[in-house]
Scaffold this motif. Structure first.
Motif, short mmCIF file in Angstrom:
data_model
loop_
_atom_site.label_atom_id
_atom_site.label_comp_id
_atom_site.label_asym_id
_atom_site.label_seq_id
_atom_site.Cartn_x
_atom_site.Cartn_y
_atom_site.Cartn_z
N GLY A 15 1.10 6.46 5.35
CA GLY A 15 1.57 6.87 4.03
C GLY A 15 1.34 8.34 3.75
O GLY A 15 1.84 8.85 2.76
N TRP A 67 -2.79 3.88 5.80
CA TRP A 67 -3.11 5.06 5.00
C TRP A 67 -2.54 6.31 5.68
O TRP A 67 -1.91 7.16 5.05
CB TRP A 67 -4.63 5.14 4.88
N ALA A 73 0.83 -1.20 0.00
CA ALA A 73 0.00 0.00 0.00
C ALA A 73 0.87 1.25 0.00
O ALA A 73 0.60 2.20 -0.74
CB ALA A 73 -0.93 -0.01 1.20
N ARG A 131 2.10 1.74 -3.47
CA ARG A 131 1.10 2.29 -4.39
C ARG A 131 0.83 3.75 -4.09
O ARG A 131 0.61 4.55 -5.00
CB ARG A 131 -0.20 1.49 -4.27
N ILE A 132 0.86 4.11 -2.80
CA ILE A 132 0.65 5.51 -2.44
C ILE A 132 1.76 6.37 -3.03
O ILE A 132 1.55 7.51 -3.43
CB ILE A 132 0.56 5.65 -0.91
#
Lengths: 364, 168, 191
Positions: free
Chosen positions: A290, A287, A26, A29-30
Motif C-alpha cells: 500500500g 503495508w 487494508a 483504509r490506507i
C-alpha cells in the motif's frame, strides 16, 4: 502424517482466501476508503463471492494461443505453491513433512513457479503477456540468488537444511524469544534480504513489474479469465504466504514464543505464535504494497545484482565470524561493524547512479 | 517402488524424446524440463534427496529458464521455425553416437561398477558427506569446474562488451 | 539526508497514519455508500433530455413539443428520431407521434435544448438509467420522455423560473395580440 497435511492444506487455503479480503480492506483504509463491505458484515463473505464469480465466469482461450501450454500454466502455478507448505513447521507437534533438505526443497519447488509465469505469458501469443513473462523470468532468476544466499547464512549457523531443526535452534533464551535469528546482526540482515527476495519472487508490489498494470495490462495473465486467472492469483498468494512462513521459520523464531514447548499445551501455544508471526509478515507485505511505488526494470535488476548479492555474500562472511568468535560481545561488535561497513559502502556505490538532475522537455 | 520407477522412467524417456522431436523450440525446452524433473524423481527414488533438490534448483530453475530466456531474446520468440530434421540427413552421426553411448554403458554395467559405488538400499548421500567429498577427495575437479565456469562468465562479459563498444 | 531507505520508511508512516486514522476520523472517508446515500447533484448537472408538458391530467395534449424536428437535425450524434403525428386526413397535429432518444448514443451536449424554440426539451439530472439490454432497452420512447413542468421546476428551480416567466410573457403578448384581433370581424384572421 496425513492429518498434518490435511490441516495445513485447509488452514492455509483459508488463510489465502481471507488474505485477499484483508489485503483489500487494508489497502482501502490506507487510501481512506472502506474496502469491500457489501457481502456480509465487513465484507466477510467477499472471498466466497469472488470465488463463485470466478468459477462461473467464461473461460476464454485466445484462438492463436498454444492451447496445451496455455491450459497447463495455471495448474503449474499452483502446485509448487502448495508444495511449499509441506516443509513449514507450524507448531512443535505439527510438521507436515520433516525433510532433511527442507529449505533446499522449498527453493527448488519455488523456482518451478517461474515456469508457470513463462508458460502463461508465452502461450498467450500476446505481446503484453510475453513482456510480462520476460520480466518475470529475469526478476525471479535475479532475486533467487540473494535469497538463497541469505538462507545459506541461516543454514550455516544451524548446520542443517531441515526447517524443523532450524526452528528448534531458535528455541531457548529469555522467554523463548532472544534466540530468534532476527536478533542477531547477521540474522537481521538476512531477514531483510530474504524478505525483499521473497517479495520479488512472488511479484508483490514494489517488485510487481511482471504484471505492471500501467505498462503491460496484466502481464503474463492478460489472456486468462475465469478460474484459470483465479489459479494464477491463488498460486501467487499461496507462494507469498508460504514464503512468509519460511521467513518466520528461518528468522523470526518459527513457532517459538513465550510458553511454547513440546507438550500438547506448549504445542497449541507454539501454533498460536506461528500464526501471529505469519500474520505479521502478511500484514507487512500488505503495508508495503500500500505504500511503495513500483520499481523500474533496470532499478530492479540493478538492485538485485549490485546491492543484494554483495550484501548477502558479506552476510555469509558475518556468520563465519559469528561462528569463530566465541566471545559473544566481540562477535556482536565485529559482525555489526562488518555489515554496517558493507551496507554503507554498497549504498554509496548504488547512490552514485542516476544522480544527474532530471531535465524536463515539456514541463518547466 | 518398482511401479514408480517405471512411471518415472517413462516420463523421463518421453521427455527426452519430445525434447529432440518436437518442432516448436519452446515445446522442446518444456519437454526437456519434464526430462529434468524425471531425473530429479529418480534421484529422490534413490534417496539422494539433496541431489534431487539441486537437480530441480539448478536444471529446472536456472538452466532451463535461461534457455527459455535466450529463446525469448531472439527473433523467433514464438518458437515456430517450421519443420526441422532431427539429424539433418547425417544418420551416420546419430548411429555413431548411439554406438559409443551403448558401448560405454555396456562396459560400465558389465564391470558392475555402479553396484560397487552404490551400497545396497540406495546411496546414503547426505549433504555433509557430499560437502566433505567435494573439498577433500574431489577438490581438484571441483576447482577446475569453478575455474571453467568463471572463464565462461568472463568470456560472456567480454563478448557483451565488444557488442557495446561496437555500438558506440 | 538521513540514511538510505528513510523515504521508504517515512512513506510507511504516512500510510499507517491513514490506516489508523480512517477508523477514528470519519471525515477522512470520502466514500459515499451509494444505494443507501446519495450526493445531492448540482443544479446544473445534466444527463439526458426529456420533454416538458404543462398539464398533469393530459400530458400528451399539453406537451410543448410541436415536432418541428429542429433538435433532430441539430443533434450532433443524431440520437433523436421524430415522426410527426397526423390525423386521419394526413393533416399535421403539431405534436410528435414518435419521439425516440437513443441514450447509448446521446452525448448529453444540451444542443437540442439550446435550439428548441418552444422550451419543449430540457435536460434531466436522473443518472440511474442503467438497463439490462444493450440495444432496444437503451432507447427512450415518448412515454418515458414526457415529464411535467413541475418536475422541471423541482430539479432546476433557477432555470425553470426564467423559462416560466418567458413563456408567461409570450402567452400574455399572444393574448394581447389575439384580443384586438378577436374584436375585428372574422375576415381579419385570414390575413
Amino acid at each position: 502424517m496425513a492429518i498434518p497435511i490435511l490441516f495445513v492444506l485447509s488452514v492455509f487455503l483459508g488463510i489465502f482466501a481471507y488474505t485477499t479480503l484483508v489485503e483489500r480492506k487494508a489497502l482501502g483504509r490506507i487510501q481512506n476508503r472502506f474496502g469491500p463491505n457489501r457481502v456480509g458484515r465487513w465484507g466477510i463473505l467477499q472471498p466466497i463471492a469472488d470465488g463463485l464469480k470466478l468459477l462461473i465466469k467464461e473461460d476464454i482461450v485466445p484462438r492463436r494461443a498454444d492451447q496445451f501450454v496455455h491450459f497447463l500454466a495455471p495448474v503449474i502455478a499452483v502446485i509448487p505453491s502448495i508444495l511449499l507448505f509441506s516443509v513449514v513447521p507450524v507448531g512443535t507437534r505439527l510438521v507436515p513433512v520433516d525433510l532433511n533438505i527442507g529449505i533446499l526443497f522449498a527453493f527448488a519447488v519455488s523456482t518451478v513457479s517461474v515456469l508457470a509465469l513463462f508458460m502463461g505469458g508465452w502461450a498467450s501469443r500476446n505481446k503484453f503477456s510475453l513482456l510480462g513473462a520476460m520480466r518475470a523470468v529475469a526478476q525471479v532468476v535475479s532475486y533467487e540468488v540473494p535469497m538463497v544466499l541469505a538462507a545459506v547464512a541461516v543454514v550455516m549457523a544451524v548446520g542443517s537444511l531441515s526447517t524443523l531443526r532450524i526452528a528448534r535452534a531458535q528455541s531457548g533464551g529469555i522467554l523463548n524469544v532472544t534466540n530468534w535469528f532476527v536478533f542477531r546482526p547477521w540474522g537481521f540482515v538476512g531477514f531483510v534480504l530474504f524478505t525483499i527476495g521473497a517479495m520479488a519472487e512472488s511479484a508483490r508490489t514494489p517488485f510487481d513489474i511482471p504484471e505492471a498494470e500501467s505498462e503491460i495490462i496484466a502481464g503474463y495473465h492478460t489472456e486468462y479469465s475465469g478460474f484459470k486467472f483465479a489459479l494464477f492469483q491463488m498460486g501467487e498468494y499461496l507462494a507469498s504466504i508460504a514464503m512468509a512462513g519460511i521467513t518466520v521459520t528461518m528468522f523470526l523464531g518459527g513457532y517459538n514464543g513465550p510458553g511454547s514447548g513440546p507438550g500438547w499445551v506448549g504445542g497449541l501455544i507454539s501454533m498460536f505464535w506461528f500464526f501471529i508471526k505469519l500474520a505479521f509478515m502478511i500484514v507487512l507485505n500488505i503495508w508495503i504494497r500500500g505504500t511503495w511505488p513500483r520499481v523500474r526494470v533496470d532499478q530492479l535488476l540493478g538492485f538485485a545484482w549490485k546491492v543484494l548479492l554483495p550484501m548477502s555474500i558479506a552476510n555469509i562472511v558475518a556468520v563465519g565470524m559469528w561462528h569463530y568468535l566465541t566471545f559473544r560481545p566481540l562477535a556482536w561488535v565485529a559482525t555489526t561493524l562488518w555489515l554496517v561497513l558493507w551496507f554503507v559502502t554498497l549504498s554509496k556505490l548504488a547512490a552514485t547512479e542516476n544522480v544527474a538532475p532530471r531535465t524536463y522537455r515539456y514541463a518547466s | 517402488m518398482e511401479t514408480i520407477f517405471w512411471i518415472l522412467s517413462a516420463i523421463t524417456v518421453l521427455g527426452a524424446l519430445f525434447a529432440i522431436m518436437l518442432r516448436n523450440l519452446v515445446h522442446c525446452v518444456l519437454s526437456l524440463i519434464l526430462f529434468f524433473l524425471g531425473i530429479a524423481g529418480h534421484y529422490f527414488l534413490l534417496r539422494a534427496d539433496f541431489l534431487g533438490a539441486v537437480q530441480i534448483l539448478i536444471y529446472v530453475g536456472a538452466v532451463a529458464v535461461l534457455m527459455l530466456f535466450a529463446i525469448m531474446l531472439t527473433r523467433h520468440v514464438t518458437g515456430d521455425e517450421g519443420p526441422r530434421e532431427v539429424l539433418g540427413g547425417k544418420w551416420w552421426a546419430g548411429m555413431g553416437t548411439a554406438i559409443i553411448i551403448a558401448g560405454l554403458l555396456w562396459a560400465i554395467i558389465r564391470k558392475d561398477q555402479l553396484a560397487q559405488i552404490l551400497p545396497a538400499g540406495g546411496a546414503q548421500t547426505s549433504m555433509v558427506e557430499i560437502g566433505k567429498a567435494m573439498v577433500t577427495d574431489w577438490v581438484v575437479p571441483f576447482e577446475a569446474m569453478a575455474v571453467l565456469l568463471t572463464a565462461a562468465l568472463i568470456g560472456a562479459v567480454v563478448i557483451a562488451l565488444e557488442e557495446v563498444i561496437r555500438r558506440r | 539526508m538521513g540514511f538510505i531507505g528513510k523515504g521508504l520508511l517515512d512513506g510507511m508512516v504516512v500510510t499507517a497514519r491513514n490506516f489508523v486514522g480512517s477508523y477514528f476520523d470519519k471525515e477522512r472517508l470520502v466514500t459515499v455508500q451509494y444505494p443507501e446515500e446519495r450526493v445531492q447533484t448540482p443544479e446544473n448537472s445534466r444527463t439526458f433530455p426529456f420533454l416538458v408538458y404543462d398539464d398533469n391530467k393530459n400530458p400528451v395534449d399539453t406537451m410543448r413539443c410541436v415536432a418541428c424536428k429542429i433538435c433532430e437535425t441539430e443533434c450532433p450524434p443524431q440520437c433523436i428520431y421524430i415522426v410527426m403525428d397526423r390525423d386521419e386526413k394526413g393533416k399535421p397535429r403539431q405534436r410528435p407521434k414518435v419521439f425516440d432518444i437513443d441514450t447509448s448514443v446521446c452525448m448529453q451536449c444540451q444542443i437540442c435544448v439550446e435550439v428548441c424554440p418552444f422550451d419543449a426539451i430540457k435536460m434531466d439530472n436522473d443518472y440511474e438509467k442503467s438497463r439490462y439490454g444493450r440495444f432496444d432497452e437503451l432507447v427512450e420512447h415518448l412515454p418515458d420522455l414526457l415529464k411535467s413542468n413541475e418536475y422541471y421546476g423541482r430539479i432546476k428551480p433557477t432555470e425553470a423560473t426564467v423559462v416560466d416567466a418567458k413563456l408567461k410573457a409570450e402567452k400574455e403578448k399572444k393574448a394581447k395580440k389575439a384580443a384586438p384581433a378577436g374584436a375585428k370581424p372574422p375576415t381579419g384572421s385570414k390575413s
